[in-house]
Enzyme design. Structure first.
Site, PDB file in Angstrom:
ATOM      1  N   ASN A   1      42.727  61.028  23.217  1.00  0.00           N
ATOM      2  CA  ASN A   1      41.804  62.162  23.507  1.00  0.00           C
ATOM      3  C   ASN A   1      42.755  63.430  23.176  1.00  0.00           C
ATOM      4  O   ASN A   1      43.572  63.608  23.613  1.00  0.00           O
ATOM      5  CB  ASN A   1      41.381  62.278  24.792  1.00  0.00           C
ATOM      6  CG  ASN A   1      40.519  63.350  25.210  1.00  0.00           C
ATOM      7  OD1 ASN A   1      41.004  64.405  26.042  1.00  0.00           O
ATOM      8  ND2 ASN A   1      39.471  63.794  24.799  1.00  0.00           N
ATOM      9  N   VAL A   2      41.891  64.502  22.518  1.00  0.00           N
ATOM     10  CA  VAL A   2      42.525  65.637  22.230  1.00  0.00           C
ATOM     11  C   VAL A   2      41.361  66.690  22.425  1.00  0.00           C
ATOM     12  O   VAL A   2      40.110  66.545  21.862  1.00  0.00           O
ATOM     13  CB  VAL A   2      43.008  65.922  20.880  1.00  0.00           C
ATOM     14  CG1 VAL A   2      44.473  65.206  21.049  1.00  0.00           C
ATOM     15  CG2 VAL A   2      42.040  65.398  19.792  1.00  0.00           C
TER      16      VAL A   2
ATOM     17  N   HIS B   1      43.675  54.231  24.193  1.00  0.00           N
ATOM     18  CA  HIS B   1      42.555  55.379  24.332  1.00  0.00           C
ATOM     19  C   HIS B   1      43.313  56.472  23.873  1.00  0.00           C
ATOM     20  O   HIS B   1      44.723  56.653  24.033  1.00  0.00           O
ATOM     21  CB  HIS B   1      42.573  55.471  26.102  1.00  0.00           C
ATOM     22  CG  HIS B   1      42.053  56.907  26.293  1.00  0.00           C
ATOM     23  ND1 HIS B   1      42.884  57.791  26.797  1.00  0.00           N
ATOM     24  CD2 HIS B   1      40.983  57.742  26.381  1.00  0.00           C
ATOM     25  CE1 HIS B   1      42.442  58.957  27.309  1.00  0.00           C
ATOM     26  NE2 HIS B   1      41.185  58.858  26.710  1.00  0.00           N
TER      27      HIS B   1
ATOM     28  N   HIS C   1      55.814  54.141  22.319  1.00  0.00           N
ATOM     29  CA  HIS C   1      56.887  55.181  23.002  1.00  0.00           C
ATOM     30  C   HIS C   1      57.688  55.917  21.900  1.00  0.00           C
ATOM     31  O   HIS C   1      57.752  57.096  22.059  1.00  0.00           O
ATOM     32  CB  HIS C   1      57.582  54.674  24.156  1.00  0.00           C
ATOM     33  CG  HIS C   1      56.471  54.547  25.548  1.00  0.00           C
ATOM     34  ND1 HIS C   1      56.067  55.620  26.102  1.00  0.00           N
ATOM     35  CD2 HIS C   1      56.142  53.442  25.682  1.00  0.00           C
ATOM     36  CE1 HIS C   1      55.510  55.100  26.903  1.00  0.00           C
ATOM     37  NE2 HIS C   1      55.290  53.787  27.037  1.00  0.00           N
TER      38      HIS C   1
ATOM     39  N   GLY D   1      26.358  66.119  30.264  1.00  0.00           N
ATOM     40  CA  GLY D   1      26.634  65.627  29.118  1.00  0.00           C
ATOM     41  C   GLY D   1      25.954  64.368  28.782  1.00  0.00           C
ATOM     42  O   GLY D   1      24.983  63.968  29.713  1.00  0.00           O
TER      43      GLY D   1
ATOM     44  N   HIS E   1      44.021  53.331  44.392  1.00  0.00           N
ATOM     45  CA  HIS E   1      43.532  52.410  45.018  1.00  0.00           C
ATOM     46  C   HIS E   1      43.932  50.881  45.017  1.00  0.00           C
ATOM     47  O   HIS E   1      43.831  50.193  45.784  1.00  0.00           O
ATOM     48  CB  HIS E   1      41.892  52.403  44.959  1.00  0.00           C
ATOM     49  CG  HIS E   1      41.512  52.182  43.988  1.00  0.00           C
ATOM     50  ND1 HIS E   1      41.613  52.880  42.691  1.00  0.00           N
ATOM     51  CD2 HIS E   1      40.736  50.852  43.609  1.00  0.00           C
ATOM     52  CE1 HIS E   1      40.858  52.371  41.797  1.00  0.00           C
ATOM     53  NE2 HIS E   1      40.368  51.068  42.097  1.00  0.00           N
TER      54      HIS E   1
END
Length: 301
Positions: free
Chosen positions: A109-110, A107, A146, A260, A176
């Site tokens: 995201n920016v 995954h 990494h 959205g 959870h």
């Protein structure tokens, strides 16, 4: 503090979506299908999805740029200074679900957010990151991931990688289940203290390092032989991915709360997934090793 250049950010995000799609499509041999959409309240985006590919069972890469006169109460509860401000939010978000269980899910995201009001300074910040979710662990793969993550951060200060690596471990955690979603990577949010130019450069560095971090793992593991057992475990572990995205993920919640486009927001979900009641891996198995060795935050470098 320099005024954010919204057009420059949007142009970068569109080019990032293009470059990632080209790299992954070339590897898979199948093209992404593009779906442009408009948001009635303001803005829109373009979603690109590759389904039933040779390597990628589902890969979704979404660009969105939405705006409006104000945010819902749920979005301003913890940021009361945003109430009554016109906002813009834009970003690229992607999730890759490979077919082969030996290739990890990834995954990235920016994103950028700005809220403005006449007579007041704009409130803005950058956020994003990337993280890796293997089904079968290979230490050299995680070290590579990494290593590239650290290279993305190194020009921005000696403490930057450790700070955002630790934040990723804390954020992508299923409370959870009392376990992390995967082996981490980077996560940052509310970034503006460096000023616009440096903050924007950092966001670009994160976006530009995603393919060098992920694609070599795809190429290394795509021919790895697997059977029904590995496939079954992959579908079971995908359930954790679904749980995190629907319960905790900030981007998912923000998108749904601001009206959205649901198809684009939920394109991150895998096409096939399983849940079982109180399943436990067999002692000494490769599946058990994932829990014992890899699903534990640690210093990989």
């Amino acid at each position: 503090m320099a005024t954010p250049d919204v057009d420059a950010i949007k142009n970068y995000l569109l080019s990032l979506q293009d470059s990632i799609c080209v790299a992954l499509s070339k590897e898979d041999g199948q093209a992404f299908v593009e779906d442009e959409w408009q948001r009635s309240e303001g803005g829109g985006g373009r979603s690109r999805v590759l389904e039933e590919g040779t390597i990628f069972e589902k890969a979704g890469i979404n660009f969105s740029h939405v705006f409006g006169p104000g945010l819902p109460a749920s979005a301003t509860a913890h940021r009361p200074e945003l109430a009554g401000r016109h906002f813009q939010a834009m970003g690229v978000s992607l999730v890759i679900h490979p077919r082969n269980p030996y290739i990890p899910t990834s995954h990235a995201n920016v994103r950028f957010f700005i809220a403005e009001k006449e007579g007041a300074d704009p409130v803005w910040w950058f956020g994003g990151g990337f993280d890796l979710t293997p089904y079968y662990g290979f230490e050299e793969d995680v070290v590579h991931w990494h290593t590239i993550s650290k290279q993305a951060c190194d020009p921005f200060g000696d403490e930057t990688h450790a700070k955002y690596k630790n934040w990723c471990d804390e954020y992508f955690y299923l409370q959870h289940r009392n376990e992390p979603r995967g082996v981490g990577g980077l996560f940052f949010d509310d970034l503006n203290e460096w000023g616009f130019e440096k903050s924007f450069a950092f966001m670009q560095s994160i976006g530009d390092h995603y393919i060098p971090a992920y694609l070599p793992l795809v190429q290394k593991r795509k021919a790895h032989v697997y059977g029904d057992r590995e496939r079954d475990f992959q579908l079971y572990r995908r359930g954790r991915y679904v749980e995190f995205n629907l319960v905790y993920d900030r981007g998912t919640l923000f998108g749904l709360q601001t009206g959205g486009r649901t198809e684009s927001i939920l394109m991150s979900l895998p096409p096939l997934v399983k849940w079982r009641y109180d399943w436990q891996p067999e002692s000494g198995s490769a599946e058990a090793e994932l829990y014992e060795k890899f699903l534990k935050p640690r210093a990989w470098l």
